[in-house]
Design an enzyme around this catalytic site. Structure first.
Site, short mmCIF file in Angstrom:
data_model
loop_
_atom_site.label_atom_id
_atom_site.label_comp_id
_atom_site.label_asym_id
_atom_site.label_seq_id
_atom_site.Cartn_x
_atom_site.Cartn_y
_atom_site.Cartn_z
N GLY B 54 -33.10 -6.25 17.62
CA GLY B 54 -32.90 -5.05 16.83
C GLY B 54 -33.71 -5.10 15.55
N SER B 55 -33.96 -3.94 14.96
CA SER B 55 -34.61 -3.89 13.66
C SER B 55 -33.57 -4.10 12.56
CB SER B 55 -35.30 -2.54 13.49
OG SER B 55 -36.36 -2.42 14.41
N GLY B 56 -34.06 -4.22 11.33
CA GLY B 56 -33.15 -4.44 10.21
C GLY B 56 -33.06 -5.91 9.81
N HIS B 57 -33.78 -6.77 10.56
CA HIS B 57 -33.75 -8.22 10.28
C HIS B 57 -35.09 -8.70 9.71
CE1 HIS B 57 -29.98 -8.52 12.36
NE2 HIS B 57 -30.48 -8.09 13.49
N ASP B 110 -29.12 -7.59 24.31
CA ASP B 110 -30.37 -8.29 24.59
C ASP B 110 -30.30 -8.98 25.96
OD1 ASP B 110 -31.83 -7.85 22.05
OD2 ASP B 110 -30.15 -8.96 21.20
N HIS B 219 -25.03 -9.12 11.90
CA HIS B 219 -24.75 -7.68 11.88
C HIS B 219 -23.42 -7.43 11.20
CE1 HIS B 219 -26.98 -8.94 15.46
NE2 HIS B 219 -27.80 -8.00 15.08
#
Lengths: 216, 336
Positions: B54-57, B110, B219
């Site tokens: 996921g993005s945001g990392h 994932d 998260h």
């Protein structure tokens, strides 16, 4: 006696499903926010809307099998997360079972529903009681197939499917999540509905009523 | 929510647009803008290294695409797995004919999407092997390691596996290095504040001012305990104890240590934490030979830190020291 649906002219059933997700975008995110990251409605709406745009861009609306296929592929290619592969598999199961048929009757829908459940089980590992969309989907399939074996007609069996989906969905409130992101919460996941089970109920309810209204 | 964004539903697209403009060595694959590959990938005869998440990392995952590092990444929505198609397209983009190692973190989405991507790769005749990172000790008890999440330890796995691939390792050798790296890595996080997904618009969870959550996930997954905030030295002790006892690490071990900020914790505080961590490890007779401190694997604007420790052997140590260049991690040939 209304027993069948003309598949070639029933693609709008998928538009009804898309409308249901879009109408419930905020509600689904709110439920997800309680024990997940609050994006279930957003992601679902994003994927389903992409499919609506693709379907409406065609000169004539495709039939139901082709529309299910379009939905499956959009979800698989478009939204990712857990819901992409899970719902992608559900609608792929419908699409593949209906492909090549002219008419949908009670038996064929039973096969499609069973295939959809089998396909989603081949991707995820959730069982009834894990607090996932399977808590809605499996009882719905079982109730539908039980109604058929008891000699109920298509309309009644669909009603049985929706009723069982609703009961299954509601059962997730008391459950502790054992799989997926909410599982990390342990006991803190008890007391709220599961977001996936919720969207699954909304979709099955719309599927049931949309098919019932098209029976001839 | 004070953010530097345009349309909250388009933050990933907008980020990729800027990233590609800033980094000519990176490119999106033709036909799938959610796959970022290195300009030189695939390299004929080299095992391809793929990851995704996921993005945001950021800088994870796409910031680890680079020379002698990851060849291609699949990019998901914020905190949401990339699609199966994107994992497959990343695998294709990295395939130089010697097979592809897909090295990712243990999350339900994932796992499902990679599983479906592997089926697509099989049909396309590409050989793919996977390693699933599960370095977070706080996410499941010892003995139940298969349920643990993958966190910043993934970076160490990419680093060593990519070094092996760059030096001509076979797919089996690359996978063995990745597997060994993650098996010998333990991580734990402490969260001090929540984070907000722009499209959601409100905080993902809540941490009281003055509190900290030990064992928090990437998260915001709940940790093992919430307590009043402690000095950094005490945080370091809590984290080191959780990690050292789990593997276990022991006297005489040589280790790589990676401290990552979660997005909103200043580098100053990360070094304060590292000072205590290094002291505690030294007291335990554990020698830090590869220290890494910085924002390596973040969670939007969460305040907090993660600590990852990798027990090295000679091969893993030389793999950690092998030169590489990427946004997230650069190792130079000779110490400057």
């Amino acid at each position: 006696m209304k027993t069948e649906i003309e598949l070639g002219s029933a693609g709008a059933v998928v538009l009804d499903l898309i409308a249901t997700i879009n109408e419930n975008r905020a509600y689904l995110s709110e439920i997800d926010g309680a024990i997940g990251d609050g994006d279930h409605g957003i992601n679902m709406s994003k994927g389903f809307s992409q499919c609506r745009d693709a379907l409406l861009a065609q000169p004539t609306l495709p039939g139901l099998a082709e529309s299910f296929d379009a939905l499956a592929m959009t979800l698989l290619d478009g939204i990712g997360g857990s819901m992409g592969p899970l719902y992608g598999s559900v609608f792929m199961g419908f699409a593949e079972t209906l492909a090549g048929h002219q008419r949908l009757d009670a038996q064929l829908f039973g096969q499609a529903l069973a295939q959809a459940v089998a396909d989603v089980q081949s991707v995820g590992n959730a069982q009834v009681g894990d607090k996932t969309l399977m808590d809605t989907l499996i009882p719905a399939r079982d109730a539908y197939l039980a109604a058929l074996s008891q000699g109920e007609d298509f309309h009644t069996a669909l009603g049985g499917m929706v009723a069982a989906a609703e009961a299954g969905w509601q059962s997730t409130k008391a459950l502790q999540a054992r799989i997926g992101r909410a599982a990390r919460l342990g006991e803190r996941s008890i007391g709220v509905l599961d977001a996936g089970a919720t969207s699954c109920f909304l979709l099955l309810r719309t599927l049931g009523s949309s098919l019932q209204s098209r029976l001839v | 929510m004070n953010r530097v964004i345009n349309d909250p539903d388009q933050v990933v697209e907008d980020m990729l647009k800027g990233l590609l403009r800033a980094h000519p060595e990176l490119e999106a694959t033709i036909g799938n803008p959610r796959v970022i590959k290195h300009r030189d990938a695939p390299q004929a005869g080299k095992v391809g290294i793929v990851t995704g998440g996921g993005s945001g990392h950021e800088p994870a995952f796409l910031g680890y695409v680079g020379a002698n590092l990851v060849d291609a990444v699949a990019v998901g929505e914020i905190f949401s797995s990339p699609t199966a198609k994107s994992f497959f397209d990343a695998i294709k983009a990295a395939d130089g004919g010697a097979g592809v190692a897909c090295l990712y973190g243990n999350y339900a989405g994932d796992n499902m999407n990679v599983k479906m991507a592997l089926k697509m790769a099989e049909r396309a005749g590409i050989r793919v092997m996977t390693v699933v990172a599960n370095d977070d000790v706080a996410s499941a008890p010892k003995g139940d390691e298969a349920r643990r999440r993958g966190v910043a330890g993934e970076i160490l796995m990419w680093k060593t596996a990519a070094a092996c691939a760059a030096q001509g390792g076979t797919l089996e050798q690359v996978i063995d290095v990745a597997q060994r790296t993650i098996a010998q890595t333990r991580s734990i996080g402490i969260g001090l504040s929540s984070c907000t997904i722009p499209a959601v618009g409100k905080a993902n969870f809540h941490i009281e001012d003055g509190s900290m959550e030990v064992g928090i996930g990437h998260h915001g997954e709940p940790g093992i305990s919430v307590s009043a905030i402690t000095p950094a030295a005490t945080m370091a002790r809590t984290m080191v104890e959780a990690i050292v006892g789990d593997l276990p690490f022991g006297r005489g071990d040589r280790v790589a240590v990676l401290i990552s900020g979660l997005g909103a914790t200043p580098l100053m505080e990360q070094y304060i934490l590292y000072g205590s961590v290094a002291e505690l490890l030294a007291d335990a007779g554990i020698e830090v030979v590869v220290p890494l401190v910085g924002n390596f694997f973040t969670s939007l604007e969460m305040m907090g830190v993660t600590l990852s420790v990798l027990k090295l052997d000679d091969e893993l140590e030389s793999a950690m020291r092998y030169p590489c260049v990427a946004i997230g991690l650069t190792v130079s040939k000779e110490p400057l």
